[in-house]
Design an enzyme around this catalytic site. Structure first.
Site, PDB file in Angstrom:
ATOM      1  N   THR A  42     -10.576  -4.379   1.067  1.00 24.10           N
ATOM      2  CA  THR A  42     -11.766  -3.965   1.805  1.00 24.10           C
ATOM      3  C   THR A  42     -12.947  -4.882   1.477  1.00 24.10           C
ATOM      4  O   THR A  42     -12.901  -5.658   0.525  1.00 24.10           O
ATOM      5  CB  THR A  42     -12.159  -2.527   1.397  1.00 24.10           C
ATOM      6  N   VAL A  92     -25.940  -4.949  23.804  1.00 24.13           N
ATOM      7  CA  VAL A  92     -26.415  -5.818  24.895  1.00 24.13           C
ATOM      8  C   VAL A  92     -25.944  -5.283  26.251  1.00 24.13           C
ATOM      9  O   VAL A  92     -26.661  -5.355  27.248  1.00 24.13           O
ATOM     10  CB  VAL A  92     -25.934  -7.266  24.672  1.00 24.13           C
ATOM     11  N   GLU A  94      -6.067  -5.976   3.794  1.00 25.08           N
ATOM     12  CA  GLU A  94      -6.024  -7.167   2.926  1.00 25.08           C
ATOM     13  C   GLU A  94      -7.196  -7.188   1.955  1.00 25.08           C
ATOM     14  O   GLU A  94      -7.728  -8.237   1.598  1.00 25.08           O
ATOM     15  CB  GLU A  94      -5.914  -8.437   3.760  1.00 25.08           C
ATOM     16  N   PRO A 142       0.437   5.886  -0.153  1.00 24.23           N
ATOM     17  CA  PRO A 142      -0.536   6.956   0.149  1.00 24.23           C
ATOM     18  C   PRO A 142      -1.593   7.148  -0.943  1.00 24.23           C
ATOM     19  O   PRO A 142      -2.762   7.392  -0.639  1.00 24.23           O
ATOM     20  CB  PRO A 142       0.361   8.186   0.296  1.00 24.23           C
ATOM     21  N   THR A 200      -9.687 -18.562  -4.567  1.00 24.52           N
ATOM     22  CA  THR A 200      -9.882 -17.102  -4.645  1.00 24.52           C
ATOM     23  C   THR A 200     -11.278 -16.684  -4.185  1.00 24.52           C
ATOM     24  O   THR A 200     -11.419 -15.847  -3.287  1.00 24.52           O
ATOM     25  CB  THR A 200      -9.626 -16.614  -6.086  1.00 24.52           C
ATOM     26  N   THR A 255       0.802  -1.230   0.000  1.00 26.19           N
ATOM     27  CA  THR A 255       0.000   0.000   0.000  1.00 26.19           C
ATOM     28  C   THR A 255       0.832   1.276   0.000  1.00 26.19           C
ATOM     29  O   THR A 255       1.889   1.322   0.624  1.00 26.19           O
ATOM     30  CB  THR A 255      -0.912  -0.013   1.241  1.00 26.19           C
ATOM     31  N   GLY A 285     -25.669  -2.233  26.917  1.00 24.09           N
ATOM     32  CA  GLY A 285     -26.314  -0.946  27.190  1.00 24.09           C
ATOM     33  C   GLY A 285     -25.268   0.147  27.368  1.00 24.09           C
ATOM     34  O   GLY A 285     -24.191   0.087  26.762  1.00 24.09           O
ATOM     35  N   GLY A 286     -25.555   1.116  28.249  1.00 26.45           N
ATOM     36  CA  GLY A 286     -24.611   2.220  28.463  1.00 26.45           C
ATOM     37  C   GLY A 286     -23.253   1.745  28.924  1.00 26.45           C
ATOM     38  O   GLY A 286     -22.225   2.334  28.591  1.00 26.45           O
ATOM     39  N   GLN A 301     -36.894 -11.507  24.462  1.00 32.68           N
ATOM     40  CA  GLN A 301     -36.714 -12.124  23.147  1.00 32.68           C
ATOM     41  C   GLN A 301     -35.816 -11.305  22.228  1.00 32.68           C
ATOM     42  O   GLN A 301     -35.012 -11.855  21.465  1.00 32.68           O
ATOM     43  CB  GLN A 301     -38.064 -12.371  22.472  1.00 32.68           C
TER      44      GLN A 301
HETATM   45  C1  LIG Z   1      -3.997  -0.907  10.577  1.00 31.69           C
HETATM   46  C2  LIG Z   1      -3.663  -1.182   9.131  1.00 31.69           C
HETATM   47  C3  LIG Z   1      -2.697  -2.135   8.808  1.00 31.69           C
HETATM   48  C4  LIG Z   1      -2.360  -2.345   7.467  1.00 31.69           C
HETATM   49  N1  LIG Z   1      -1.329  -3.213   7.171  1.00 31.69           N
HETATM   50  C5  LIG Z   1      -0.860  -3.256   5.890  1.00 31.69           C
HETATM   51  C6  LIG Z   1       0.354  -3.964   5.587  1.00 31.69           C
HETATM   52  O1  LIG Z   1       1.002  -4.575   6.455  1.00 31.69           O
HETATM   53  N2  LIG Z   1       0.818  -3.897   4.304  1.00 31.69           N
HETATM   54  C7  LIG Z   1       0.163  -3.223   3.296  1.00 31.69           C
HETATM   55  O2  LIG Z   1       0.640  -3.212   2.163  1.00 31.69           O
HETATM   56  N3  LIG Z   1      -1.015  -2.541   3.569  1.00 31.69           N
HETATM   57  C8  LIG Z   1      -1.498  -2.529   4.830  1.00 31.69           C
HETATM   58  N4  LIG Z   1      -2.636  -1.808   5.111  1.00 31.69           N
HETATM   59  C9  LIG Z   1      -3.315  -1.078   4.041  1.00 31.69           C
HETATM   60  C10 LIG Z   1      -4.689  -1.662   3.682  1.00 31.69           C
HETATM   61  O3  LIG Z   1      -4.556  -2.867   3.025  1.00 31.69           O
HETATM   62  C11 LIG Z   1      -5.408  -0.583   2.844  1.00 31.69           C
HETATM   63  O4  LIG Z   1      -5.760   0.441   3.759  1.00 31.69           O
HETATM   64  C12 LIG Z   1      -6.637  -1.088   2.118  1.00 31.69           C
HETATM   65  O5  LIG Z   1      -6.228  -1.908   1.051  1.00 31.69           O
HETATM   66  C13 LIG Z   1      -7.527   0.030   1.587  1.00 31.69           C
HETATM   67  O6  LIG Z   1      -6.798   0.987   0.868  1.00 31.69           O
HETATM   68  P1  LIG Z   1      -6.976   2.559   1.234  1.00 31.69           P
HETATM   69  O7  LIG Z   1      -6.828   2.715   2.682  1.00 31.69           O
HETATM   70  O8  LIG Z   1      -6.058   3.330   0.366  1.00 31.69           O
HETATM   71  O9  LIG Z   1      -8.510   2.871   0.860  1.00 31.69           O
HETATM   72  P2  LIG Z   1      -9.056   3.223  -0.596  1.00 31.69           P
HETATM   73  O10 LIG Z   1      -8.568   2.220  -1.572  1.00 31.69           O
HETATM   74  O11 LIG Z   1      -8.798   4.665  -0.878  1.00 31.69           O
HETATM   75  O12 LIG Z   1     -10.616   2.961  -0.376  1.00 31.69           O
HETATM   76  C14 LIG Z   1     -11.490   3.949   0.177  1.00 31.69           C
HETATM   77  C15 LIG Z   1     -12.930   3.401   0.055  1.00 31.69           C
HETATM   78  O13 LIG Z   1     -13.261   3.241  -1.329  1.00 31.69           O
HETATM   79  C16 LIG Z   1     -13.694   1.913  -1.599  1.00 31.69           C
HETATM   80  N5  LIG Z   1     -13.263   1.531  -2.938  1.00 31.69           N
HETATM   81  C17 LIG Z   1     -12.040   1.686  -3.491  1.00 31.69           C
HETATM   82  N6  LIG Z   1     -12.022   1.206  -4.760  1.00 31.69           N
HETATM   83  C18 LIG Z   1     -13.276   0.720  -5.004  1.00 31.69           C
HETATM   84  C19 LIG Z   1     -13.915   0.073  -6.118  1.00 31.69           C
HETATM   85  N7  LIG Z   1     -13.265  -0.177  -7.239  1.00 31.69           N
HETATM   86  N8  LIG Z   1     -15.214  -0.298  -5.990  1.00 31.69           N
HETATM   87  C20 LIG Z   1     -15.875  -0.080  -4.836  1.00 31.69           C
HETATM   88  N9  LIG Z   1     -15.357   0.528  -3.743  1.00 31.69           N
HETATM   89  C21 LIG Z   1     -14.064   0.910  -3.832  1.00 31.69           C
HETATM   90  C22 LIG Z   1     -12.984   1.084  -0.516  1.00 31.69           C
HETATM   91  O14 LIG Z   1     -13.655  -0.148  -0.296  1.00 31.69           O
HETATM   92  C23 LIG Z   1     -13.084   2.023   0.687  1.00 31.69           C
HETATM   93  O15 LIG Z   1     -14.359   1.888   1.267  1.00 31.69           O
HETATM   94  C24 LIG Z   1      -3.027  -1.615   6.435  1.00 31.69           C
HETATM   95  C25 LIG Z   1      -4.010  -0.671   6.761  1.00 31.69           C
HETATM   96  C26 LIG Z   1      -4.321  -0.430   8.092  1.00 31.69           C
HETATM   97  C27 LIG Z   1      -5.337   0.630   8.411  1.00 31.69           C
END
Ligand SMILES: Cc1cc2nc3c(=O)[nH]c(=O)nc-3n(C[C@H](O)[C@H](O)[C@H](O)COP(=O)(O)OP(=O)(O)OC[C@H]3O[C@@H](n4cnc5c(N)ncnc54)[C@H](O)[C@@H]3O)c2cc1C
Length: 390
Positions: A364, A336, A362, A128, A312, A126, A338-339, A278
């Protein structure tokens, strides 16, 4: 014939992992959550009892466990704390591309260092500006003689502040999108900087950092697989590691379910334990079902891997369902209580904060749905739908 009975070895593994979670993880998890501190003492004990590098091959000093065994362990450790478990398991995420694409010599060097020298490793995909859209990465690897020179930053890297090794994805062909990505095994040196440690909502005992490669030289022998074939290696890696995330999510759900069930039997409102109402019974029932089905989907996706079969769509089913269920189950568990559920002293709120990341890293939950839709609508395996249920 499908048999869900665990072998005696698997039962012993589960018991050992549960014991470790109860005695070594739970007693310190909430403290590490409070201040976001690194659980070194848990790592040391995990090394001693053999709960580190569970997939490292035996010939390199590892336990050489299979994927289902790994998932059985991860559910128990995550029942203890999913933040600590994420950090204990990061070596496995970083190791998968080495096991899939590294030469024998590189595998021997890497795994032996992990198992003998207690080294740590991080998986660096990943960036920025490139999360779900991996092909948008900007880190480059330029070939110079018998070396590659890496430049770029990776963010959200688990255990980044402590890693000795990094498996890094970088562009060897900037204009080829995901077909221009290569994977490398990189040993920590002075050209690699840890720029930022993240302060997180949940999983606060797990370290997450930004790592920058500044003219980092990597010998060509540390190229994993072929040049420009790194994207496939990354996707194969995630097929192997998503069952583990589903197992962790199942562990969080089970912890929340147990806490809510116990509380509902103790808390009296309108003259009876709230478990007699329930509406609460239905919440408990739904939690129980989600824990059960999360585990079954997890075991199925892992057992396919152990049989050498493609997994996959099954790993995406398991990760998507277990991750979303963990968020639903922990939210209902707080309800469950509550507060009191909103008060840190009662502990259940941590599980709700920890569960959120399961729907993000891994791949979303939206990305899992994309994978499932693609595998369903454009099946790569002729009998995909049938195979999924066979
Ligand atoms: C605590 C933590 C640990 C992590 N550890 C690792 C690590 O060890 N190594 C590593 O490489 N990464 C790591 N990550 C990164 C993680 O895998 C990414 O944050 C994740 O893949 C999402 O990318 P993003 O944050 O840039 O979100 P974005 O890709 O910008 O997504 C933002 C939103 O848009 C949605 N979205 C994006 N594209 C689409 C699409 N085509 N269709 C529908 N919805 C979409 C996403 O589902 C999300 O809801 C970590 C992240 C965190 C927070």
């Amino acid at each position: 014939m499908v048999d869900f009975t665990l072998t005696d070895e698997q039962k012993a593994l589960r018991e050992m992992a549960h014991d470790f979670a109860e005695k070594e993880i739970r007693p310190v998890a909430w403290e590490h959550d409070k201040d976001g501190s690194w659980p070194q003492e848990v790592f040391d004990k995990a090394w001693e009892v053999g709960l580190m590098n569970t997939h490292a091959p035996e010939q390199y000093g590892g336990p050489g466990l299979d994927f289902l065994d790994g998932c059985i362990i991860e559910e128990e450790l995550s029942w203890g704390c999913s933040g600590i478990t994420t950090s204990l398991g990061a070596n496995g995420l970083a190791a998968a591309p080495v096991a899939l694409g590294g030469s024998e010599a590189v595998q021997a060097e890497y795994f032996t260092d992990l198992t003998e020298n207690r080294s740590l490793a991080s998986f660096c995909l990943t960036e920025p500006d490139a999360g779900s859209d991996v092909s948008g990465m900007r880190t480059t690897a330029v070939r110079k003689g018998d070396k590659y020179v890496l430049n770029g930053s990776k963010c959200f890297i688990t255990n980044g502040s402590y890693a000795d090794w990094f498996t890094v994805y970088a562009k060897t062909d900037k204009d080829a999108g995901h077909r221009g990505i290569s994977a490398f095994l990189v040993h920590k040196d002075a050209t690699i900087t840890v720029d930022k440690k993240e302060d997180k909502m949940g999983q606060r005992a797990s370290n997450t950092a930004t790592i920058t490669f500044n003219e980092t030289e990597v010998d060509a022998r540390y190229l994993l697989g072929e040049e420009n074939k790194g994207f496939k290696l990354a996707m194969m890696t995630l097929d192997r590691t998503r069952p583990g995330v589903a197992a962790m999510a199942t562990g969080i759900s089970r912890a929340a379910f147990e806490m809510a069930t116990e509380y509902s039997k103790e808390r009296v409102q309108f003259g009876v334990p709230i478990a007699m109402h329930q509406a609460i019974q239905f919440m408990i029932a739904d939690m129980a079902t989600k824990v059960h089905l999360s585990r079954l989907a997890t075991w199925h996706s892992a057992s396919l891997l152990d049989q050498g079969k493609p997994n996959t769509i099954e790993s995406s089913h398991a990760k998507r369902f277990a991750a979303d269920s963990a968020m639903e189950v922990t939210t209902d568990a707080v309800q469950v209580f509550g507060g009191y559920g909103f008060i840190k002293e009662y502990k259940v709120e941590k599980l709700m904060r920890d569960a959120k990341i399961m729907q993000l890293y891994e791949g979303t939950s939206q990305i899992q749905r994309l994978v499932i839709a693609r595998e369903t609508l454009l099946p790569r395996r002729a009998s995909a739908p049938a195979a999924a249920t066979a």
